[in-house]
Scaffold this motif. Sequence first.
Motif, mmCIF file in Angstrom:
data_model
loop_
_atom_site.group_PDB
_atom_site.id
_atom_site.type_symbol
_atom_site.label_atom_id
_atom_site.label_comp_id
_atom_site.label_asym_id
_atom_site.label_seq_id
_atom_site.Cartn_x
_atom_site.Cartn_y
_atom_site.Cartn_z
ATOM 1 N N GLY A 1 66.374 38.615 73.255
ATOM 2 C CA GLY A 1 66.051 37.333 72.644
ATOM 3 C C GLY A 1 67.285 36.548 72.258
ATOM 4 N N ALA A 2 68.292 36.573 73.142
ATOM 5 C CA ALA A 2 69.616 36.041 72.793
ATOM 6 C C ALA A 2 69.806 34.576 73.123
ATOM 7 C CB ALA A 2 70.695 36.864 73.501
ATOM 8 N N ASN A 3 68.753 33.897 73.554
ATOM 9 C CA ASN A 3 68.903 32.502 73.960
ATOM 10 C C ASN A 3 68.850 31.521 72.794
ATOM 11 O OD1 ASN A 3 66.089 33.427 73.972
ATOM 12 N ND2 ASN A 3 65.575 31.322 74.518
ATOM 13 N N ARG A 4 68.444 31.976 71.615
ATOM 14 C CA ARG A 4 68.356 31.056 70.477
ATOM 15 C C ARG A 4 68.304 31.838 69.164
ATOM 16 N NH1 ARG A 4 62.058 28.873 70.771
ATOM 17 N NH2 ARG A 4 61.057 30.919 70.744
ATOM 18 N N GLY A 5 68.386 31.098 68.055
ATOM 19 C CA GLY A 5 68.163 31.654 66.735
ATOM 20 C C GLY A 5 69.042 32.838 66.382
ATOM 21 N N ILE A 6 68.421 33.853 65.797
ATOM 22 C CA ILE A 6 69.155 35.026 65.342
ATOM 23 C C ILE A 6 69.789 35.752 66.520
ATOM 24 C CG2 ILE A 6 68.969 37.243 64.154
ATOM 25 C CD1 ILE A 6 66.662 36.057 62.532
ATOM 26 N N GLY A 7 69.095 35.802 67.655
ATOM 27 C CA GLY A 7 69.646 36.494 68.817
ATOM 28 C C GLY A 7 70.933 35.868 69.293
ATOM 29 N N ARG A 8 70.962 34.541 69.342
ATOM 30 C CA ARG A 8 72.190 33.851 69.735
ATOM 31 C C ARG A 8 73.315 34.125 68.737
ATOM 32 N NH1 ARG A 8 71.060 27.887 71.073
ATOM 33 N NH2 ARG A 8 70.551 27.821 68.847
ATOM 34 N N ALA A 9 72.964 34.148 67.442
ATOM 35 C CA ALA A 9 73.970 34.447 66.414
ATOM 36 C C ALA A 9 74.467 35.876 66.536
ATOM 37 C CB ALA A 9 73.380 34.195 65.030
ATOM 38 N N TYR B 1 75.908 41.677 76.616
ATOM 39 C CA TYR B 1 74.852 41.246 77.524
ATOM 40 C C TYR B 1 73.839 40.467 76.687
ATOM 41 C CZ TYR B 1 76.555 44.751 80.885
ATOM 42 O OH TYR B 1 77.316 45.491 81.756
ATOM 43 N N ALA B 2 73.638 39.205 77.014
ATOM 44 C CA ALA B 2 72.693 38.351 76.292
ATOM 45 C C ALA B 2 71.421 38.262 77.111
ATOM 46 C CB ALA B 2 73.292 36.969 76.061
ATOM 47 N N ALA B 3 70.353 38.890 76.627
ATOM 48 C CA ALA B 3 69.129 39.027 77.413
ATOM 49 C C ALA B 3 68.046 38.085 76.919
ATOM 50 C CB ALA B 3 68.628 40.472 77.349
ATOM 51 N N ALA B 4 67.329 37.496 77.868
ATOM 52 C CA ALA B 4 66.233 36.587 77.533
ATOM 53 C C ALA B 4 65.336 36.419 78.755
ATOM 54 C CB ALA B 4 66.767 35.228 77.095
ATOM 55 N N ARG B 5 64.111 36.002 78.514
ATOM 56 C CA ARG B 5 63.206 35.727 79.643
ATOM 57 C C ARG B 5 63.716 34.565 80.483
ATOM 58 N NH1 ARG B 5 57.539 34.558 77.522
ATOM 59 N NH2 ARG B 5 58.716 33.732 75.768
ATOM 60 N N GLN B 6 64.434 33.639 79.840
ATOM 61 C CA GLN B 6 65.028 32.500 80.553
ATOM 62 C C GLN B 6 66.544 32.499 80.321
ATOM 63 O OE1 GLN B 6 62.139 29.632 78.599
ATOM 64 N NE2 GLN B 6 62.092 28.814 80.680
ATOM 65 N N PRO B 7 67.273 33.334 81.045
ATOM 66 C CA PRO B 7 68.711 33.438 80.804
ATOM 67 C C PRO B 7 69.475 32.154 81.098
ATOM 68 C CG PRO B 7 68.090 34.605 82.808
ATOM 69 C CD PRO B 7 66.816 34.227 82.116
ATOM 70 N N GLU B 8 68.859 31.240 81.847
ATOM 71 C CA GLU B 8 69.528 29.973 82.133
ATOM 72 C C GLU B 8 69.702 29.136 80.861
ATOM 73 O OE1 GLU B 8 65.098 29.430 83.012
ATOM 74 O OE2 GLU B 8 66.649 30.953 83.369
ATOM 75 N N LEU B 9 68.993 29.481 79.790
ATOM 76 C CA LEU B 9 69.128 28.765 78.525
ATOM 77 C C LEU B 9 70.297 29.283 77.681
ATOM 78 C CD1 LEU B 9 65.365 28.468 77.469
ATOM 79 C CD2 LEU B 9 66.783 26.798 78.682
ATOM 80 N N ILE B 10 70.920 30.360 78.130
ATOM 81 C CA ILE B 10 72.058 30.927 77.405
ATOM 82 C C ILE B 10 73.321 30.220 77.871
ATOM 83 C CG2 ILE B 10 73.415 33.023 77.026
ATOM 84 C CD1 ILE B 10 70.770 34.591 77.494
#
Length: 231
Positions: free
Chosen positions: A12-20, A33-42
């Motif tokens: 859940g690294a594309n926003r919020g706490i995950g990005r932090a 590794y920043a993982a998300a269902r939509q990695p293009e948003l990272i």
Amino acid sequence: MEIRGRVALVTGANRGIGRAFARAFVDSGAKVYAAARQPELITDPDVVPIRLDVTDPDSIAEAAELAADASILVNNAGVALGGPALTASLDNARREMEVNYFGTWAMTQAFAPVLAANGGGAVVNMLSAGSWVALERVSGYTASKSAQWSLSNALRVALRPQGTLVLGVHCWFVDTDLAAAVEEPKIKAEDVARATIEGLLADEEEVLVDEATKRIKASLPNDLKLLYAAK
């Protein structure tokens, strides 16, 4: 535990706490590794984006193979779909359990051998003060967090023999999209990430980020009287 030189995977690294979280680990000297269902948003250029759906076994297996050098797993992906206890959609409640509870379980099962192969490391589970106190308007979410907390305790015992630390992170409302409709004081996502890094460095098993969470935890022996008083 030392963070510099380690490899972390954050869900859940594309926003919020995950990005932090992802940024805090980078700043602490880790590969991320920043993982998300939509990695293009990272958009952080200092992380490695990967596609991951924590409810999809094949997606989890692919992530475990790709991130075979990881020694820190951060189970942060979560959803809060809301709804009062008597009228909430049970389909939404099942989705909250699938992501928040079963997603954490599935990810930890998949990455346990990876962490063991890389020296033990740590599992960080992003929990909530809602692990201990129900909020009627988001009853499914708090129930899923209670389940995730219980699971974290079981995983702590199960992973201890392989030298893996399990850290549970609890906080009240955080200024993210998840709590956008909440009209109460909120802490910053960066505060959560900072407290988590400090907890890992000190080998803590639990981090209570804010004062509201500390008060809720302290009230647990009398929770029916103090937390659920008649109004």
